[in-house]
Scaffold this active site. Sequence first.
Site, PDB file in Angstrom:
ATOM      1  N   CYS A 169       0.799  -1.221   0.000  1.00 55.72           N
ATOM      2  CA  CYS A 169       0.000   0.000   0.000  1.00 55.72           C
ATOM      3  C   CYS A 169       0.833   1.273   0.000  1.00 55.72           C
ATOM      4  CB  CYS A 169      -0.939   0.011   1.204  1.00 55.72           C
ATOM      5  SG  CYS A 169      -1.845  -1.525   1.403  1.00 55.72           S
ATOM      6  N   HIS A 308      -3.610   7.396   6.426  1.00 51.07           N
ATOM      7  CA  HIS A 308      -3.716   6.122   5.711  1.00 51.07           C
ATOM      8  C   HIS A 308      -5.063   5.475   6.009  1.00 51.07           C
ATOM      9  CE1 HIS A 308      -2.262   2.671   3.528  1.00 51.07           C
ATOM     10  NE2 HIS A 308      -2.464   1.882   4.564  1.00 51.07           N
ATOM     11  N   GLU A 319      -1.754   4.363  13.781  1.00 45.47           N
ATOM     12  CA  GLU A 319      -1.486   5.606  13.057  1.00 45.47           C
ATOM     13  C   GLU A 319      -1.768   6.825  13.931  1.00 45.47           C
ATOM     14  OE1 GLU A 319      -2.325   7.782   8.764  1.00 45.47           O
ATOM     15  OE2 GLU A 319      -3.562   6.050   9.347  1.00 45.47           O
ATOM     16  N   LYS A 340     -10.190   7.206   2.343  1.00 47.08           N
ATOM     17  CA  LYS A 340     -10.536   5.844   1.908  1.00 47.08           C
ATOM     18  C   LYS A 340     -11.983   5.522   2.244  1.00 47.08           C
ATOM     19  CE  LYS A 340      -5.979   3.566   2.097  1.00 47.08           C
ATOM     20  NZ  LYS A 340      -5.131   4.686   2.517  1.00 47.08           N
ATOM     21  N   HIS A 345      -9.886   1.602  -0.698  1.00 49.99           N
ATOM     22  CA  HIS A 345      -8.462   1.295  -0.569  1.00 49.99           C
ATOM     23  C   HIS A 345      -7.966   0.764  -1.907  1.00 49.99           C
ATOM     24  CE1 HIS A 345      -4.640   0.323   0.888  1.00 49.99           C
ATOM     25  NE2 HIS A 345      -4.939  -0.291   2.030  1.00 49.99           N
ATOM     26  N   PHE A 406       1.627  -3.231   4.492  1.00 50.46           N
ATOM     27  CA  PHE A 406       2.077  -4.545   4.920  1.00 50.46           C
ATOM     28  C   PHE A 406       3.550  -4.691   4.533  1.00 50.46           C
ATOM     29  CE2 PHE A 406      -2.117  -7.192   4.951  1.00 50.46           C
ATOM     30  CZ  PHE A 406      -2.545  -6.472   6.045  1.00 50.46           C
TER      31      PHE A 406
END
Length: 420
Positions: A169, A308, A319, A340, A345, A406
């Site tokens: 991502c 994010h 976050e 998002k 996403h 990830f």
Amino acid sequence: MQARRVAITGIGLISPWGGDLGDFFERLLAGESGVRHLLTDDLPRPLSTPFVSCQGFEPEVELGKPLAMMMERFAQLGTAAAFQAWAHAGLPRQPEAADAAERDTWGCIWGTALGGLSAHERGSREMWQKGRERLSPLSVVQGMNNAVNAHISIQLGLGGVSSSHTAACASSGIAIGEAFRRVRSGDADVMLTGGSDVCQSYGVVRAWEAMRVMAPGDAQTAPSACRPFSADRAGLVLGEGGAALVLEAWDHAVARGATIHGEIVGFGASCDRSHLVRPSSAGQVRALRAALADGGLEPSDIGYVNAHGTATAEGDPVEIAALREVFGDGASRLPVSATKSMHGHLLGASGAIEAVVTALALREQAVPPTAHLAGRIDPACEGVDHILQGRRRVPLQAALSNSFAFGGSNAVLALRAPPR
């Protein structure tokens, strides 16, 4: 060579709503969701999930039939967004005598997480389900992760670096950061950068379902399925799309009379170095502080953070914890939103579409909300100024766009508003 200022002179986007940049940003400011219900006829079991699709996108109209037929959908979306950004920058598609030599050093750096995976999945289905012994001779070039930057470089005559980044991502956040560095250092006067991904292939959706991080929803509930930072959030919603930026040396842009839509001033990257899928606030803090330092910014200079914010149980609190640590006592006054919640996403394209949102927020001096956050905020996500609903007009000088992936890859872009 002294570090150069880097202007954003072109912005391109394939939006789930269709329309132009203005329409896209107005819908975000209004908190309108692009999430719909995806229902397929796949065997052995149909896909039924909330999803964001660019249903109005017509690749043959945008690209022409011969070019569109050579591409997988992620490349069609990306190349179309790049062409829009190039036109928005006022640059001609074909090199002219004045810039033909210059284009030897201009380049393209792109980001994608999945690339042409759908081409390989389709080939496997045709062999195993339909018994075909031979696949299309275009299968390899359609499936290449570097297909977008290759097509862009060929079509626009860009003779400099042509590469793609794949870091889940954070892919396009890193791609934009590296393109920014090339312009700032003097390696290139112009770079085209961004990201694209298509996430609705059968295997991809099933894989994400297996991780139990996908939000449920049917035709009625799908639009509000993605609820970052909410106490009742249920997971992420996948989508598709492409977004692009033209980055240009400031003096070069001014000399040709280009409109400057914003400025990238800093890029920070880090690795959590701890876990494949569990994020670390320490790694995110390093990336945030690196972006601020790279841009010569103090935390008090930042008027907005595009988070994010995936709406997952583990990701959202980490976050917010990172933002609280970096911004200290000022965190409670820091406007934060996760878009998002509306555009979904886009995996490897997330950093690109969110950089576009951040640039537009700075240009328009307006900040979009986190949709569907009118209810109770998760106590673990408190401590910042969440934008709950409706547009907020605020004086903005600088903002951050976060991409956390990830594998522990983190990318943060620092942007400034265009001159007034």
